[in-house]
Enzyme design. Structure first.
Site, PDB file in Angstrom:
ATOM      1  N   LEU A 172       1.001  -1.160   0.029  1.00  0.00           N
ATOM      2  CA  LEU A 172      -0.163  -0.004  -0.091  1.00  0.00           C
ATOM      3  C   LEU A 172       0.966   1.222   0.012  1.00  0.00           C
ATOM      4  O   LEU A 172       2.036   1.091   0.638  1.00  0.00           O
ATOM      5  CB  LEU A 172      -1.106   0.218   1.187  1.00  0.00           C
ATOM      6  CG  LEU A 172      -2.030  -0.821   1.287  1.00  0.00           C
ATOM      7  CD1 LEU A 172      -2.652  -0.826   2.566  1.00  0.00           C
ATOM      8  CD2 LEU A 172      -3.094  -0.616   0.120  1.00  0.00           C
ATOM      9  N   ASP A 173       0.589   2.132  -0.829  1.00  0.00           N
ATOM     10  CA  ASP A 173       1.209   3.501  -0.575  1.00  0.00           C
ATOM     11  C   ASP A 173       1.477   3.995   0.732  1.00  0.00           C
ATOM     12  O   ASP A 173       0.754   3.822   1.465  1.00  0.00           O
ATOM     13  CB  ASP A 173       0.591   4.665  -1.629  1.00  0.00           C
ATOM     14  CG  ASP A 173       0.339   4.130  -3.028  1.00  0.00           C
ATOM     15  OD1 ASP A 173       1.126   3.341  -3.411  1.00  0.00           O
ATOM     16  OD2 ASP A 173      -0.725   4.730  -3.429  1.00  0.00           O
ATOM     17  N   LEU A 174       2.515   4.665   0.956  1.00  0.00           N
ATOM     18  CA  LEU A 174       2.903   5.480   2.118  1.00  0.00           C
ATOM     19  C   LEU A 174       1.600   6.082   2.729  1.00  0.00           C
ATOM     20  O   LEU A 174       1.262   6.061   4.010  1.00  0.00           O
ATOM     21  CB  LEU A 174       3.923   6.428   1.881  1.00  0.00           C
ATOM     22  CG  LEU A 174       4.496   7.240   3.003  1.00  0.00           C
ATOM     23  CD1 LEU A 174       4.949   6.457   4.275  1.00  0.00           C
ATOM     24  CD2 LEU A 174       5.236   8.515   2.709  1.00  0.00           C
ATOM     25  N   THR A 231      -1.518   5.451   1.857  1.00  0.00           N
ATOM     26  CA  THR A 231      -2.773   4.872   1.809  1.00  0.00           C
ATOM     27  C   THR A 231      -2.867   3.869   2.963  1.00  0.00           C
ATOM     28  O   THR A 231      -1.973   3.605   3.564  1.00  0.00           O
ATOM     29  CB  THR A 231      -2.820   3.849   0.543  1.00  0.00           C
ATOM     30  OG1 THR A 231      -2.772   4.650  -0.634  1.00  0.00           O
ATOM     31  CG2 THR A 231      -4.155   3.286   0.414  1.00  0.00           C
ATOM     32  N   ARG A 268      -5.141   5.657  -7.611  1.00  0.00           N
ATOM     33  CA  ARG A 268      -4.792   7.161  -7.615  1.00  0.00           C
ATOM     34  C   ARG A 268      -4.700   7.400  -9.101  1.00  0.00           C
ATOM     35  O   ARG A 268      -5.015   8.436  -9.592  1.00  0.00           O
ATOM     36  CB  ARG A 268      -3.407   7.317  -7.071  1.00  0.00           C
ATOM     37  CG  ARG A 268      -3.640   7.251  -5.471  1.00  0.00           C
ATOM     38  CD  ARG A 268      -2.356   7.346  -4.878  1.00  0.00           C
ATOM     39  NE  ARG A 268      -2.547   7.056  -3.241  1.00  0.00           N
ATOM     40  CZ  ARG A 268      -2.886   7.660  -2.402  1.00  0.00           C
ATOM     41  NH1 ARG A 268      -3.310   8.884  -2.549  1.00  0.00           N
ATOM     42  NH2 ARG A 268      -3.182   7.362  -1.293  1.00  0.00           N
TER      43      ARG A 268
END
Ligand code: URA
Length: 237
Positions: free
Chosen positions: A104-106, A108, A192
């Protein structure tokens, strides 16, 4: 029982089988103290000592499966040279070396699986299994039905069309819309990028489920161990 070295490393959750092969080629794996670079070398994990990057591999380590509610601001990695917060900081009582299954992105938050079962991780990540991932995205503005239909059918990102997605509007506010989106691909920053492509950037993003395995009321920063029944839910549509 003797098994191929790369298989033992994958089973122990050290890396995927392909990555394990690279580690072997790079001379990072030792058996009984000697570097082994020959692919397919057979080793008995119960009788021989295997080391990868200086760490002893416990080949019969118990397999564990964790569902973490990753808060925003934590990296989905087990090591950050810059010393930033990482997801394993949230599992201080877990002694096994677990790895995030995907990322997961930083910025998210939401459901993140961690495990020492490299084979299961590969199965979950491989697009052929089409594990659905559900996200709730708060996006800027109000995407019209045409744009939502395009996202649902698939749009071209970096020259490749996305697979069809399920899209449902959950809430509209004057400046933002909250949308549930289910995808089974795992391209980098995919959700995104999809909303960026239609001119409605994501303001907040949360993954709420893998397949039918829901995050539920697990609070940010908290985790729970998964049962075999939970694991089956991951693969359910
Ligand atoms: N899509 C994104 O854009 N970010 C994530 O963290 C996961 C999916």
């Amino acid at each position: 029982m003797q098994q191929r070295l790369q298989k033992i490393l994958a089973k122990a959750g050290i890396a995927s089988r392909r990555k394990a092969e690279e580690l072997i080629k790079e001379g990072k794996v030792r058996v009984d103290g000697k570097v082994v670079t020959e692919m397919g070398t057979k080793v008995d994990p119960d009788a021989q000592d295997i080391e990868c990057d200086g760490i002893h591999v416990a080949a019969r380590e118990k397999k564990i499966y964790i569902l973490l509610h990753k808060p925003a601001g934590f990296l989905s990695t087990v090591d950050d040279p810059q010393g930033r917060p990482i997801v394993t900081d949230l599992l201080p009582q877990v002694k096994e070396r677990v790895y995030p299954v995907g990322r997961l992105d930083l910025d998210t938050e939401g459901a993140l699986l961690l495990s020492n079962d490299g084979e299961l991780a590969q199965k979950i990540l491989h697009p052929s299994h089409e594990v659905n991932k559900t996200y709730v995205a708060k996006v800027k503005g109000k995407p019209n039905t045409k744009k939502l239909a395009a996202l649902s059918r698939g749009i071209t990102l970096e020259g490749r069309k996305t697979w069809p997605a399920d899209i449902e509007v959950l809430q509209t506010e004057p400046q933002a819309t909250t949308i549930k989106i289910i995808i089974h691909e795992g391209r980098k920053r995919q959700v995104r990028k999809m909303f960026d492509a239609v001119g409605h950037p994501v303001l907040q993003l949360k993954r709420t489920a893998y397949g039918q395995l829901e995050l539920g009321d697990l609070r940010p920063g908290k985790y729970r161990f998964l049962s075999p029944e939970d694991i089956k839910m991951i693969f359910r549509k």
